[in-house]
Design an enzyme around this catalytic site. Structure first.
Site, PDB file in Angstrom:
ATOM      1  N   GLU A 176      11.712  56.925  44.737  1.00 49.90           N
ATOM      2  CA  GLU A 176      12.966  56.501  45.379  1.00 49.90           C
ATOM      3  C   GLU A 176      14.161  56.728  44.462  1.00 49.90           C
ATOM      4  O   GLU A 176      15.229  57.144  44.915  1.00 49.90           O
ATOM      5  CB  GLU A 176      12.886  55.021  45.781  1.00 49.90           C
ATOM      6  CG  GLU A 176      11.824  54.693  46.823  1.00 49.90           C
ATOM      7  CD  GLU A 176      11.896  55.555  48.060  1.00 49.90           C
ATOM      8  OE1 GLU A 176      12.999  56.025  48.402  1.00 49.90           O
ATOM      9  OE2 GLU A 176      10.850  55.786  48.690  1.00 49.90           O
ATOM     10  N   HIS A 203       6.840  60.447  64.026  1.00 45.66           N
ATOM     11  CA  HIS A 203       7.821  61.528  63.919  1.00 45.66           C
ATOM     12  C   HIS A 203       7.904  62.358  65.198  1.00 45.66           C
ATOM     13  O   HIS A 203       8.919  63.017  65.442  1.00 45.66           O
ATOM     14  CB  HIS A 203       7.482  62.432  62.740  1.00 45.66           C
ATOM     15  CG  HIS A 203       7.427  61.692  61.430  1.00 45.66           C
ATOM     16  ND1 HIS A 203       6.461  60.766  61.149  1.00 45.66           N
ATOM     17  CD2 HIS A 203       8.230  61.735  60.336  1.00 45.66           C
ATOM     18  CE1 HIS A 203       6.660  60.264  59.936  1.00 45.66           C
ATOM     19  NE2 HIS A 203       7.729  60.835  59.418  1.00 45.66           N
TER      20      HIS A 203
HETATM   21  O1  X8Z Z   1       7.569  59.692  56.961  1.00 47.66           O
HETATM   22  C1  X8Z Z   1       7.300  59.616  55.799  1.00 47.66           C
HETATM   23  C2  X8Z Z   1       8.035  58.625  54.900  1.00 47.66           C
HETATM   24  C3  X8Z Z   1       9.469  58.609  55.234  1.00 47.66           C
HETATM   25  S1  X8Z Z   1      10.303  60.041  54.746  1.00 47.66           S
HETATM   26  C4  X8Z Z   1       7.479  57.231  55.149  1.00 47.66           C
HETATM   27  N1  X8Z Z   1       6.325  60.381  55.262  1.00 47.66           N
HETATM   28  C5  X8Z Z   1       5.518  61.313  56.065  1.00 47.66           C
HETATM   29  C6  X8Z Z   1       4.553  60.603  57.008  1.00 47.66           C
HETATM   30  O2  X8Z Z   1       4.411  59.364  56.915  1.00 47.66           O
HETATM   31  O3  X8Z Z   1       3.903  61.252  57.838  1.00 47.66           O
HETATM   32  C7  X8Z Z   1       5.933  60.393  53.853  1.00 47.66           C
HETATM   33  C8  X8Z Z   1       4.725  61.261  53.821  1.00 47.66           C
HETATM   34  C9  X8Z Z   1       4.764  62.104  55.043  1.00 47.66           C
HETATM   35 ZN    ZN Z   2      11.071  60.238  49.793  1.00 45.68          ZN
END
Ligand code: X8Z
Ligand code: ZN
EC number: 3.4.-.-
Length: 688
Positions: free
Chosen positions: A420, A548
């Site tokens: 971070e 996502h």
């Molecule tokens: O979404 C995230 C973070 C926020 S940037 C929690 N990541 C991806 C996921 O969870 O799929 C970090 C690793 C990949």
């Molecule tokens: Zn990050």
């Protein structure tokens, strides 16, 4: 704990592609070619956008650090204002013919405003699209399931999945939190009985339970609570996002999402990278599968087949580090974790942050400003509800930077703290850029830079230097292989997943929404080698189990970031004068590495990523390359090859039964009326 760059403001005004030489014929631009007017507009925009960004970010910060209805309402009000501002600015910016402006930086800024937005949609459709995304996020975030095996009885779960009596009361002890595996049902607990959320309860079960039926139950239940409610909304979202993209000048919404990478053969470039890492993945996969066969038996895991997706320690089979206990190369040697030593030395969250700050200042980088210490939330506050995912925040006023992290004294959180603070360092380094360029060189850069720095922090030489690990009398080769296996379970295992998510999404934007779930599993099988643990249909919507997807966040950036982090790390290591294994490099206290890192960060997104990569590699290449990742894992790959020498197949064979798990049945959601057999055949053919 996963970690992330905070401010969500940029997700609406997400960065874009200049596609420069082409844009005159490709995009519909305005007619105004007055450079002085354009510069004046951009100056005003910069001031207003920074102010707007501050207000939105502050309202989001207040909400996530104190979840109340009032704070939520205020945040939504600010977001609505910022949407209005975005639409207004879009209209003004689109009036210029950016391609004719003399100032290249001005051109780039104008293109950023126009090309990354969905403001080309008419008002009603624009609002509908925003509303749909908000609703999908809310449905996802409110998904809850009942604990395994008790009331209310789920008739869809076959009898054999009802829990074994002997599992009652079994307790796993995690780092700091004891986890009660089985909660007997009592009338008094009814009100909050079906209250298990993805984070932390469901994720913990997937990570720590080794009872196959329990894993299956949570895997299925979470998908039941998300997919079906999201499917129709997602289909409408696809339609509207595509309309916005076409109105802006793109072929479809996938084309628009790929634009910020400024690479006309982007899809081919990404696929080439995937092909280069696939042999390493298949070695890891083959070894892990054998261990799972030993653990769960051949009836659950076929010894040359794909792996059922619920056995890999994670809801999406994307990060396998939680099954290290099953696959550890040398169980008699330690898997280094300095948590106990940190506790012994009386570490606190504040001390962890001070230590991470010193990591960056030791390289000649910037200390965080006083506002950081005043404003950040570094530990879980008592008596108020907080969203605890770690994140780093830029309040867009060149003063206020914060981190939100419910830090616990663990090695994992020490790494996250450094991650971070790397985001904060990035914000500080590009602070003098205009607002539109205060971002990573492309969407992969922020995560890649943050992870590159943490690659140094994880490793044994660094932990020794900071006094957290004393070299005991263990075999260094065995300790090294255990370390590399932990890293591979996190990074190598992740690559095919991170690659396939947007392959699927782009195909939906491009080819339409028919058979979405079948196509999802086709890609899961083809790239990851996983199958669903039970039959799926088009009534399910398994992509909706990934945040996502429903929250409209592009994902290929995580694939590229994982590749790029090793490329950046290798360059930092070279600059620091490191020789020897890449996985043992520590850039702590290297001013030369610090200088290079600051050069990478300072430009923000004012230049194309290819230029930054070219100067970072001193002219060697201008492309993201997986060579450094492959080099980092080379010692493990050699070890895996030896372990897999008697395997008849490196990788997986899929058969009729695997594909039948997700190919639609006759007449079900098969809009083109293709028979079941034809679909199964075509699925098998696609896999070949
Ligand atoms: O979404 C995230 C973070 C926020 S940037 C929690 N990541 C991806 C996921 O969870 O799929 C970090 C690793 C990949
Ligand atoms: Zn990050």
């Amino acid at each position: 704990m996963e970690a992330c760059k905070g401010a969500v403001f940029r997700l609406t005004l997400f960065a874009f592609l200049t596609r420069y030489a082409m844009c005159q014929e490709y995009f519909r631009m305005g007619v105004n070619t007055n450079s002085a007017e354009a510069s004046q507009f951009l100056r005003e925009y910069d001031r207003e956008a920074s102010g707007m960004c501050y207000r939105v970010t502050m309202s989001q910060w207040r909400f996530v650090t104190n979840i109340t209805e009032n704070n939520r309402r205020r945040m939504l009000e600010e977001l609505a204002l910022s949407s209005k501002f975005e639409r207004l600015s879009w209209r003004k910016a689109a009036a210029y013919d950016a391609t004719r402006l003399s100032d290249p930086q001005g051109r780039r800024q104008l293109m950023k405003i126009v090309m990354g937005s969905r403001a080309a949609l008419p008002d009603d459709k624009y609002s509908e699209l925003q509303q749909l995304i908000t609703e999908m996020k809310e449905i996802y975030n409110s998904a809850k399931i009942c604990p395994y095996g008790q009331k209310p009885y789920d008739p869809h779960i076959p009898r054999e999945y009802i829990p074994e009596y002997q599992t009652m009361g079994q307790t796993y002890h995690l780092a700091n939190q004891p986890y009660q595996h089985y909660q007997p049902y009592t009338e008094s607990s009814e009100s909050n009985y079906c209250d298990m959320q993805l984070d932390p309860e469901i994720s913990r079960i997937l990570a720590h339970s080794r009872i196959e039926s329990e894993l299956l139950y949570v895997w299925k239940s979470f998908r039941d609570q998300t997919g079906p409610k999201l499917r129709n909304r997602f289909m409408r979202y696809v339609q509207l996002a595509n309309q916005a993209a076409v109105a802006t000048g793109y072929r479809d919404a996938g084309d628009q999402m790929r634009a910020p990478y400024e690479d006309q053969s982007f899809r081919a470039s990404v696929e080439e990278i995937y092909n280069q890492v696939q042999p390493l993945y298949k070695q890891l996969f083959t070894y892990v599968r054998r261990k799972l066969v030993q653990r769960y038996g051949e009836t659950t895991v076929r010894s040359d087949g794909p792996i059922p997706a619920h056995l890999l320690g994670n809801m999406w089979a994307q990060n396998w580090k939680s099954i290290m206990d099953i696959v550890m190369p040398f169980p008699q040697s330690p898997n280094v974790d300095v948590t106990a030593e940190m506790l012994r030395q009386g570490f606190t969250p504040l001390r962890m942050f001070q230590m991470a700050e010193e990591f960056y200042t030791s390289m000649g980088l910037k200390p965080v400003p006083p506002e950081f210490w005043r404003g950040s939330l570094l530990a879980r506050p008592p008596q108020r509800s907080v969203q605890c995912t770690a994140s780093a925040w830029d309040f867009c006023n060149r003063i206020d930077y914060r981190i939100k992290q419910c830090t616990e004294v663990t090695q994992q959180d020490l790494v996250s703290t450094h991650h971070e603070l790397a985001h904060i360092q990035y914000y500080l380094q590009y602070a003098e850029q205009p607002q539109l360029f205060r971002d990573g060189a492309n969407p992969a850069f922020h995560e890649a830079v943050a992870n590159a720095a943490t690659l140094s922090v994880y490793n044994l030489p660094h932990l020794q230097r900071v006094g957290l690990y004393q070299n005991k009398s263990h075999d260094p080769y065995e300790v090294g292989m255990n370390f590399l296996m932990t890293m591979a379970l996190e990074k190598v295992a992740y690559l095919p997943f991170a690659f396939m998510v947007d392959q699927w999404r782009w195909s939906v934007f491009e080819d339409g929404v028919q058979n979405m779930n079948t196509r999802w599993w086709q890609m899961k099988l083809r790239y990851q080698g996983v199958i669903p643990p039970l039959s799926r249909s088009e009534g399910d919507f398994d992509p909706g189990s990934k945040y996502h997807i429903v929250s409209d966040q592009e994902y290929v950036k995580y694939f590229l970031a994982t590749i790029l982090e090793f490329q950046i790390f290798e360059q930092l290591c070279q600059a620091s004068g490191h020789t020897g294994h890449l996985y043992e490099c520590d850039v702590y206290r290297s001013r030369d590495a610090g200088r290079l890192l600051s050069e990478i960060m300072q430009a923000g997104s004012s230049k194309p990523a290819s230029e930054i990569i070219k100067s970072m590699t001193r002219g060697k290449t201008n492309r993201i390359s997986p060579e450094a990742l492959v080099k980092y894992f080379r010692p493990l790959e050699l070890w895996l090859r030896v372990q897999n020498r008697d395997e008849s197949l490196i990788g997986w064979n899929s058969n009729y039964h695997d594909v039948a798990l997700f190919a639609p049945q006759r007449g079900q959601a098969d809009t083109r009326g293709i028979s079941c057999i034809a679909l199964v055949l075509s699925s098998i053919l696609t896999l070949l």
